[in-house]
Motif scaffolding. Structure first.
Motif, PDB file in Angstrom:
ATOM      1  N   TYR A   1      15.518 -18.033   7.565  1.00 10.24           N
ATOM      2  CA  TYR A   1      14.476 -17.405   6.752  1.00 10.24           C
ATOM      3  C   TYR A   1      13.633 -18.460   6.039  1.00 10.24           C
ATOM      4  O   TYR A   1      12.402 -18.372   6.018  1.00 10.24           O
TER       5      TYR A   1
ATOM      6  N   LYS B   1       9.832  -6.589  10.876  1.00  7.58           N
ATOM      7  CA  LYS B   1       9.202  -7.902  11.086  1.00  7.58           C
ATOM      8  C   LYS B   1      10.025  -8.995  10.415  1.00  7.58           C
ATOM      9  O   LYS B   1      10.246 -10.053  10.987  1.00  7.58           O
ATOM     10  N   VAL B   2      10.433  -8.751   9.187  1.00  8.24           N
ATOM     11  CA  VAL B   2      11.195  -9.777   8.465  1.00  8.24           C
ATOM     12  C   VAL B   2      12.544 -10.018   9.152  1.00  8.24           C
ATOM     13  O   VAL B   2      12.922 -11.156   9.415  1.00  8.24           O
TER      14      VAL B   2
ATOM     15  N   MET C   1      11.761 -11.505  12.909  1.00  8.42           N
ATOM     16  CA  MET C   1      11.190 -12.851  12.950  1.00  8.42           C
ATOM     17  C   MET C   1      12.183 -13.887  12.429  1.00  8.42           C
ATOM     18  O   MET C   1      12.179 -15.035  12.867  1.00  8.42           O
TER      19      MET C   1
ATOM     20  N   SER D   1       0.826  -1.209   0.000  1.00  5.94           N
ATOM     21  CA  SER D   1       0.000   0.000   0.000  1.00  5.94           C
ATOM     22  C   SER D   1       0.862   1.263   0.000  1.00  5.94           C
ATOM     23  O   SER D   1       0.603   2.205  -0.740  1.00  5.94           O
ATOM     24  N   PHE D   2       1.908   1.256   0.812  1.00  7.11           N
ATOM     25  CA  PHE D   2       2.734   2.466   0.968  1.00  7.11           C
ATOM     26  C   PHE D   2       3.673   2.705  -0.214  1.00  7.11           C
ATOM     27  O   PHE D   2       4.268   3.763  -0.324  1.00  7.11           O
TER      28      PHE D   2
ATOM     29  N   SER E   1      -2.898  -9.488   0.104  1.00  8.76           N
ATOM     30  CA  SER E   1      -2.049  -8.536  -0.610  1.00  8.76           C
ATOM     31  C   SER E   1      -1.588  -9.069  -1.959  1.00  8.76           C
ATOM     32  O   SER E   1      -0.897  -8.374  -2.692  1.00  8.76           O
TER      33      SER E   1
ATOM     34  N   VAL F   1      -2.977 -11.829   5.699  1.00  8.82           N
ATOM     35  CA  VAL F   1      -2.469 -10.553   5.199  1.00  8.82           C
ATOM     36  C   VAL F   1      -1.720 -10.744   3.867  1.00  8.82           C
ATOM     37  O   VAL F   1      -1.886  -9.954   2.934  1.00  8.82           O
ATOM     38  N   HIS F   2      -0.973 -11.809   3.742  1.00  8.18           N
ATOM     39  CA  HIS F   2      -0.205 -12.015   2.511  1.00  8.18           C
ATOM     40  C   HIS F   2      -1.076 -12.491   1.358  1.00  8.18           C
ATOM     41  O   HIS F   2      -0.884 -12.062   0.228  1.00  8.18           O
TER      42      HIS F   2
ATOM     43  N   TYR G   1      -2.717 -14.658  11.038  1.00  8.41           N
ATOM     44  CA  TYR G   1      -2.712 -13.278  10.564  1.00  8.41           C
ATOM     45  C   TYR G   1      -1.768 -13.127   9.373  1.00  8.41           C
ATOM     46  O   TYR G   1      -2.115 -12.516   8.358  1.00  8.41           O
ATOM     47  N   LEU G   2      -0.573 -13.715   9.481  1.00  3.77           N
ATOM     48  CA  LEU G   2       0.396 -13.625   8.388  1.00  3.77           C
ATOM     49  C   LEU G   2      -0.150 -14.283   7.123  1.00  3.77           C
ATOM     50  O   LEU G   2       0.060 -13.789   6.013  1.00  3.77           O
TER      51      LEU G   2
ATOM     52  N   LYS H   1       5.024   2.113   7.967  1.00  2.00           N
ATOM     53  CA  LYS H   1       4.612   0.786   7.490  1.00  2.00           C
ATOM     54  C   LYS H   1       5.767   0.064   6.812  1.00  2.00           C
ATOM     55  O   LYS H   1       5.920  -1.151   6.925  1.00  2.00           O
TER      56      LYS H   1
ATOM     57  N   HIS I   1       7.380  -3.474   8.202  1.00  2.00           N
ATOM     58  CA  HIS I   1       7.536  -4.726   7.458  1.00  2.00           C
ATOM     59  C   HIS I   1       8.983  -5.199   7.456  1.00  2.00           C
ATOM     60  O   HIS I   1       9.267  -6.375   7.669  1.00  2.00           O
TER      61      HIS I   1
ATOM     62  N   VAL J   1      12.358 -11.701  -1.504  1.00  2.00           N
ATOM     63  CA  VAL J   1      12.598 -11.086  -0.202  1.00  2.00           C
ATOM     64  C   VAL J   1      13.834 -11.699   0.461  1.00  2.00           C
ATOM     65  O   VAL J   1      14.616 -11.005   1.115  1.00  2.00           O
TER      66      VAL J   1
END
Ligand code: HEM
Length: 155
Positions: free
Chosen positions: A140, A66-67, A70, A45-46, A101, A97-98, A93-94, A59, A63, A111
């Motif tokens: 990862y 978080k990456v 985590m 979005s951003f 998106s 959300v993904h 939630y993950l 935002k 993100h 990523v």
């Protein structure tokens, strides 16, 4: 052989370096994502809203952090338990959300590449080597597998 104490140490050590300049490394991380996959811009979005990658966007920073974080937590779990366990509610939630998106499995490789290059830049050529790369890569990959598996339940 499982994830070693040394591997865990390497991940924690580079996370300490990233933490010292979150605004800078978040921006680098996103620049690299878009360099590798320009099309990814439209999912965030951003990023959709502006021509350039916005500086100091909360935002964007959230993100990136978080990456980074985590993945670091996954390294600790891999060493302690031999597997990555994401809290159930977080994982749900993950997944949602993904999927919402428009994220697809191959994006996780993009990523990953951006993450590894960001760490390489952060810690510098002298500290960067195959061992560091593989420690982050493994942590990862296991986290990404958990998220991708959850995403399959959210169609
Ligand atoms: C949103 C984490 C991989 C694209 C989120 C959120 C989290 C998160 C926690 C919720 C919003 C926030 O707190 O920032 C992660 C983790 C990943 C990962 C831990 C890998 C280990 C990816 C990948 C992509 C992606 C591979 C695609 C290139 C997105 C998008 C959103 C999102 C588009 C919505 C953000 C928005 O538009 O505001 N992610 N993510 N993520 N993620 Fe990820």
């Amino acid at each position: 052989m499982g994830f070693t104490e040394k591997q865990e140490g390497l991940v924690k050590e580079s996370w300490e370096v990233l933490k010292q300049d979150i605004p800078h490394f978040s921006l680098r991380f996103f620049s690299l994502i878009l360099e590798i996959a320009p099309g990814a811009k439209n999912m965030f979005s951003f990023l959709r809203e502006s021509e350039e990658i916005p500086q100091n966007n909360p935002k964007l920073k959230a993100h990136a952090v978080k990456v980074f974080k985590m993945t670091c937590e996954s390294a600790i779990q891999l060493r302690e338990k031999g597997e990555v366990v994401v809290a159930d509610t977080t994982l749900k939630y993950l997944g949602t959300v993904h999927v919402k998106s428009g994220v697809k499995d191959p994006h996780f490789e993009v990523v990953k590449e951006a993450l590894l290059r960001t760490i390489e830049e952060a810690i510098g050529e002298e500290k960067w080597n195959e061992e560091v790369k593989n420690a982050w890569g493994e942590a990862y990959d296991q986290l990404a597998e958990a998220i991708k598996a959850e995403m399959k339940n959210h169609h």
